[in-house]
Design a protein around this motif. Structure first.
Motif, PDB file in Angstrom:
ATOM      1  N   ALA A  71       0.853  -1.191   0.000  1.00 57.55           N
ATOM      2  CA  ALA A  71       0.000   0.000   0.000  1.00 57.55           C
ATOM      3  C   ALA A  71       0.888   1.240   0.000  1.00 57.55           C
ATOM      4  O   ALA A  71       1.961   1.243   0.609  1.00 57.55           O
ATOM      5  N   PHE A  72       0.439   2.272  -0.712  1.00 58.68           N
ATOM      6  CA  PHE A  72       1.209   3.517  -0.774  1.00 58.68           C
ATOM      7  C   PHE A  72       0.249   4.671  -1.026  1.00 58.68           C
ATOM      8  O   PHE A  72      -0.904   4.446  -1.426  1.00 58.68           O
ATOM      9  N   ARG A  73       0.713   5.887  -0.772  1.00 62.81           N
ATOM     10  CA  ARG A  73      -0.149   7.047  -1.011  1.00 62.81           C
ATOM     11  C   ARG A  73      -0.431   7.172  -2.506  1.00 62.81           C
ATOM     12  O   ARG A  73       0.487   6.995  -3.320  1.00 62.81           O
ATOM     13  N   ALA A  74      -1.675   7.513  -2.847  1.00 67.51           N
ATOM     14  CA  ALA A  74      -2.092   7.540  -4.257  1.00 67.51           C
ATOM     15  C   ALA A  74      -1.249   8.499  -5.080  1.00 67.51           C
ATOM     16  O   ALA A  74      -1.078   8.312  -6.292  1.00 67.51           O
ATOM     17  N   GLU A  75      -0.694   9.521  -4.435  1.00 69.96           N
ATOM     18  CA  GLU A  75       0.090  10.519  -5.181  1.00 69.96           C
ATOM     19  C   GLU A  75       1.545  10.091  -5.388  1.00 69.96           C
ATOM     20  O   GLU A  75       2.318  10.803  -6.032  1.00 69.96           O
ATOM     21  N   THR A  76       1.934   8.933  -4.855  1.00 67.57           N
ATOM     22  CA  THR A  76       3.300   8.430  -5.056  1.00 67.57           C
ATOM     23  C   THR A  76       3.510   8.077  -6.528  1.00 67.57           C
ATOM     24  O   THR A  76       2.692   7.357  -7.117  1.00 67.57           O
ATOM     25  N   THR A  77       4.586   8.568  -7.117  1.00 63.34           N
ATOM     26  CA  THR A  77       4.894   8.161  -8.491  1.00 63.34           C
ATOM     27  C   THR A  77       5.365   6.711  -8.473  1.00 63.34           C
ATOM     28  O   THR A  77       6.222   6.358  -7.663  1.00 63.34           O
ATOM     29  N   HIS A  78       4.789   5.903  -9.337  1.00 59.66           N
ATOM     30  CA  HIS A  78       5.147   4.474  -9.364  1.00 59.66           C
ATOM     31  C   HIS A  78       4.980   3.934 -10.772  1.00 59.66           C
ATOM     32  O   HIS A  78       4.329   4.551 -11.620  1.00 59.66           O
ATOM     33  N   GLU A  79       5.584   2.784 -11.017  1.00 58.90           N
ATOM     34  CA  GLU A  79       5.483   2.157 -12.338  1.00 58.90           C
ATOM     35  C   GLU A  79       5.605   0.649 -12.184  1.00 58.90           C
ATOM     36  O   GLU A  79       6.066   0.156 -11.147  1.00 58.90           O
ATOM     37  N   VAL A  80       5.186  -0.060 -13.218  1.00 58.27           N
ATOM     38  CA  VAL A  80       5.385  -1.511 -13.265  1.00 58.27           C
ATOM     39  C   VAL A  80       6.328  -1.772 -14.434  1.00 58.27           C
ATOM     40  O   VAL A  80       6.015  -1.441 -15.586  1.00 58.27           O
ATOM     41  N   LEU A  81       7.507  -2.324 -14.135  1.00 60.86           N
ATOM     42  CA  LEU A  81       8.500  -2.590 -15.187  1.00 60.86           C
ATOM     43  C   LEU A  81       8.010  -3.739 -16.067  1.00 60.86           C
ATOM     44  O   LEU A  81       7.199  -4.564 -15.641  1.00 60.86           O
ATOM     45  N   PRO A  82       8.493  -3.781 -17.312  1.00 61.41           N
ATOM     46  CA  PRO A  82       8.017  -4.827 -18.225  1.00 61.41           C
ATOM     47  C   PRO A  82       8.249  -6.232 -17.656  1.00 61.41           C
ATOM     48  O   PRO A  82       9.293  -6.504 -17.064  1.00 61.41           O
ATOM     49  N   VAL A  83       7.263  -7.069 -17.854  1.00 55.92           N
ATOM     50  CA  VAL A  83       7.383  -8.473 -17.465  1.00 55.92           C
ATOM     51  C   VAL A  83       8.277  -9.165 -18.504  1.00 55.92           C
ATOM     52  O   VAL A  83       8.078  -8.995 -19.713  1.00 55.92           O
ATOM     53  N   THR A  84       9.274  -9.896 -18.039  1.00 58.76           N
ATOM     54  CA  THR A  84      10.242 -10.497 -18.970  1.00 58.76           C
ATOM     55  C   THR A  84       9.931 -11.965 -19.275  1.00 58.76           C
ATOM     56  O   THR A  84      10.346 -12.491 -20.290  1.00 58.76           O
ATOM     57  N   HIS A  85       9.246 -12.636 -18.371  1.00 60.54           N
ATOM     58  CA  HIS A  85       8.720 -13.963 -18.688  1.00 60.54           C
ATOM     59  C   HIS A  85       7.575 -14.294 -17.747  1.00 60.54           C
ATOM     60  O   HIS A  85       7.485 -13.737 -16.646  1.00 60.54           O
ATOM     61  N   GLY A  86       6.685 -15.141 -18.207  1.00 61.22           N
ATOM     62  CA  GLY A  86       5.561 -15.570 -17.382  1.00 61.22           C
ATOM     63  C   GLY A  86       4.445 -14.535 -17.337  1.00 61.22           C
ATOM     64  O   GLY A  86       4.365 -13.640 -18.177  1.00 61.22           O
ATOM     65  N   GLU A  87       3.616 -14.669 -16.317  1.00 56.74           N
ATOM     66  CA  GLU A  87       2.407 -13.857 -16.193  1.00 56.74           C
ATOM     67  C   GLU A  87       2.315 -13.303 -14.784  1.00 56.74           C
ATOM     68  O   GLU A  87       2.426 -14.066 -13.820  1.00 56.74           O
TER      69      GLU A  87
END
Ligand SMILES: O=C(O)CCC(=O)C(=O)O
Ligand SMILES: [Fe+2]
Length: 194
Positions: free
Chosen positions: A164-180
């Motif tokens: 959990a984090f504050r909604a205003e926190t800048t965040h990202e999801v890095l590309p998935v390299t294998h699997g799901e």
């Protein structure tokens, strides 16, 4: 230091396996991005992920888990929390990602996302060292420091963990390299929003 809370083992292993199996069988729609104006759009350069139409039992199960955590989140982030927005079940396949963004509570954007206070993510599966084993490679959830200049943390927690984090926190999801990669995301709105 980024201001976030990591809670392991929020959902039991047997329940996770059942949830993953149910979700892996589903089709879904490309997930959308909230815009500064009153629309949402599929923007594949920003976010590539599938939003799954999860069974009602799965939705209820995870919703109960998130609602149980509300008092701890209020205490940790020192913010009164109101209602939980509808859950989004997300599937990131190899190559899927979400670029750096904020989920809400950012002063310049006056749409519905302004009521969001806490983003809450459940990891339904975990990292796998090699292709072929269950889980995924890459796909770290990166939280950027509030000052925006230095410091970030890249999280790839085990299955059943909530971050959990504050909604205003800048965040990202890095590309998935294998699997799901399978996650559930939702937002607690401010205590005085409807
Ligand atoms: O899947 C995740 O870990 C986070 C997704 C996200 O940031 C979002 O949907 O806003
Ligand atoms: Fe997000």
């Amino acid at each position: 230091m980024t201001d976030h809370l990591t809670l392991a083992n929020c959902v039991a292993g047997t329940e996770l396996s059942a949830l993953c199996a149910a979700l892996q069988a589903l089709d879904g729609e490309p997930a959308t991005v909230s815009g500064a104006s009153a629309y949402t759009a599929v923007l594949p350069l920003m976010r590539r992920v599938t939003r799954l139409d999860a069974p009602a039992t799965a939705i209820q199960q995870v919703e109960q888990c998130f609602l149980r955590l509300r008092p701890s989140l209020e205490a940790h982030f020192d913010v009164p929390l109101g209602r939980l927005e509808p859950l989004q079940f997300l599937r990131y396949r190899t190559g899927d990602f979400f670029v750096a963004h904020q989920d809400g509570n950012t002063p310049l954007i006056r749409d519905e996302t302004r009521h969001r206070r806490i983003s809450i993510v459940l990891f339904l599966n975990g990292p796998a060292p090699t292709p072929g084993s269950p889980g995924y490679g890459g796909g770290e959830l990166v939280l950027h420091n509030r000052t925006g200049t230095t410091g970030h943390c890249a999280l790839a927690p085990s299955a059943g963990t909530v971050v959990a984090f504050r909604a205003e926190t800048t965040h990202e999801v890095l590309p998935v390299t294998h699997g799901e990669r399978l996650t559930v995301i939702a937002w607690f709105r401010s205590g005085d929003a409807r």
